[in-house]
Design an enzyme around this catalytic site. Structure first.
Site, mmCIF file in Angstrom:
data_model
loop_
_atom_site.group_PDB
_atom_site.id
_atom_site.type_symbol
_atom_site.label_atom_id
_atom_site.label_comp_id
_atom_site.label_asym_id
_atom_site.label_seq_id
_atom_site.Cartn_x
_atom_site.Cartn_y
_atom_site.Cartn_z
ATOM 1 N N CYS A 133 26.778 15.882 -71.682
ATOM 2 C CA CYS A 133 26.430 16.928 -70.707
ATOM 3 C C CYS A 133 26.661 18.254 -71.403
ATOM 4 O O CYS A 133 27.794 18.568 -71.774
ATOM 5 C CB CYS A 133 27.299 16.833 -69.445
ATOM 6 S SG CYS A 133 27.094 18.247 -68.322
ATOM 7 N N LYS A 179 17.219 14.667 -61.569
ATOM 8 C CA LYS A 179 18.369 14.220 -60.783
ATOM 9 C C LYS A 179 17.931 13.542 -59.486
ATOM 10 O O LYS A 179 18.633 12.675 -58.963
ATOM 11 C CB LYS A 179 19.298 15.400 -60.498
ATOM 12 C CG LYS A 179 19.980 15.927 -61.768
ATOM 13 C CD LYS A 179 20.969 17.030 -61.455
ATOM 14 C CE LYS A 179 21.632 17.581 -62.720
ATOM 15 N NZ LYS A 179 22.418 16.582 -63.457
ATOM 16 N N CYS A 203 19.836 20.331 -72.281
ATOM 17 C CA CYS A 203 20.335 19.646 -71.082
ATOM 18 C C CYS A 203 19.975 18.176 -71.251
ATOM 19 O O CYS A 203 18.821 17.848 -71.545
ATOM 20 C CB CYS A 203 19.707 20.211 -69.812
ATOM 21 S SG CYS A 203 20.132 19.270 -68.319
ATOM 22 N N ARG A 260 28.561 21.463 -62.603
ATOM 23 C CA ARG A 260 29.081 22.366 -63.610
ATOM 24 C C ARG A 260 28.451 23.747 -63.524
ATOM 25 O O ARG A 260 29.137 24.757 -63.655
ATOM 26 C CB ARG A 260 28.856 21.787 -65.024
ATOM 27 C CG ARG A 260 29.818 20.685 -65.440
ATOM 28 C CD ARG A 260 29.695 19.399 -64.635
ATOM 29 N NE ARG A 260 28.358 18.803 -64.760
ATOM 30 C CZ ARG A 260 27.842 17.937 -63.884
ATOM 31 N NH1 ARG A 260 28.513 17.573 -62.799
ATOM 32 N NH2 ARG A 260 26.636 17.431 -64.072
ATOM 33 N N THR A 313 26.364 21.385 -70.218
ATOM 34 C CA THR A 313 27.085 22.387 -69.441
ATOM 35 C C THR A 313 28.584 22.122 -69.442
ATOM 36 O O THR A 313 29.396 23.058 -69.426
ATOM 37 C CB THR A 313 26.553 22.439 -67.998
ATOM 38 O OG1 THR A 313 25.124 22.446 -68.012
ATOM 39 C CG2 THR A 313 27.028 23.702 -67.288
ATOM 40 N N THR A 372 20.452 24.227 -68.280
ATOM 41 C CA THR A 372 20.816 24.702 -66.950
ATOM 42 C C THR A 372 21.169 26.189 -67.021
ATOM 43 O O THR A 372 21.556 26.719 -68.069
ATOM 44 C CB THR A 372 22.031 23.943 -66.384
ATOM 45 O OG1 THR A 372 23.190 24.262 -67.182
ATOM 46 C CG2 THR A 372 21.802 22.442 -66.377
#
Length: 233
Positions: free
Chosen positions: A84, A168, A198, A50, A86, A128
């Site tokens: 999420c 991640k 986030c 994203r 984003t 992010t």
């Protein structure tokens, strides 16, 4: 009668989705399995990044997210959550693609901030670069007179993005240290409190981060609580 069904558009990323489900269970008043919220999870980790789409003309994630929304809609969900932050850059498009209500993660966080710290003026956002660029937190929190600061001015040295990448990659202990230091830096810049904007940050940091004496709000937890309240009325 079937209980109300929650749909989760997940996979962005997988650890964040799992963390959201754990928080959903933790905040559901229940004494046995049968009292928890019926949930369908659509988790597609191949959804294009994203932030890349927002910042660098990367591949559009909307088609993948539309497929997930359609799946949850056709499954008969009564409410949809997207753990999420984003992805909420495209909230209006996603909400318009279904008749099912979609909970807005930023609204959920803003309601907690207003309840807990109505006099706070400056909030440090751990998100992010794409979420920061989208301005979704800045727009909502400005409505109650709050200013948002972040660490994107550090560019490639931004510890928030470094910590998110570590989550991640599965390096959770390393991510926790990096993100705790990022929270300290935001407080040093004048933040009255910290927002985990986030869900990968939410997956590794407690409230508040270890060793930090300041209020903090977790977007994943706020979303989970908002979903429980909406479904349980």
């Amino acid at each position: 009668m079937m209980s109300p069904l929650l749909g989760v558009l997940g996979g962005m990323g997988p650890a964040a989705t799992a963390d959201f489900l754990a928080k959903l269970a933790a905040h559901t008043p229940a004494t046995r399995d049968q009292e928890h919220i019926a949930t369908i999870v659509y988790s597609d980790p191949t959804t294009p990044d994203r932030s890349d789409a927002i910042l660098a003309d990367g591949e559009d994630p909307l088609p993948a997210m539309f497929r997930g929304i359609a799946f949850l809609d056709e499954a008969g969900c009564d409410l949809i959550a997207i753990p999420c932050n984003t992805a909420h850059h495209w909230y209006d498009d996603l909400a318009a693609a279904t008749t099912v209500p979609v909970v807005h993660i930023v609204d959920a966080v803003a309601a907690q901030v207003e309840r807990d710290a109505p006099d706070a003026t400056t909030l440090g956002l751990m998100a992010t670069d794409g979420t920061v660029r989208s301005g979704i937190y800045e727009k909502v929190l400005a409505q109650s007179g709050k200013r948002v600061i972040d660490l994107t001015d550090l560019g490639p040295d931004n510890p928030v993005m470094a910590g998110i990448r570590a989550v991640k990659a599965g390096s959770l202990d390393g991510a926790r240290d990096i993100l705790s230091n990022a929270a300290r830096e935001l407080l040093g810049r004048g933040a009255d409190g910290i927002i985990y904007g986030c869900t990968d940050v939410s997956a590794v940091l407690g409230l508040p981060p270890d060793g930090i004496d300041a209020p903090a709000w977790d977007a994943a937890e706020a979303l989970a609580i908002a979903c429980v309240n909406r479904i349980r009325g």
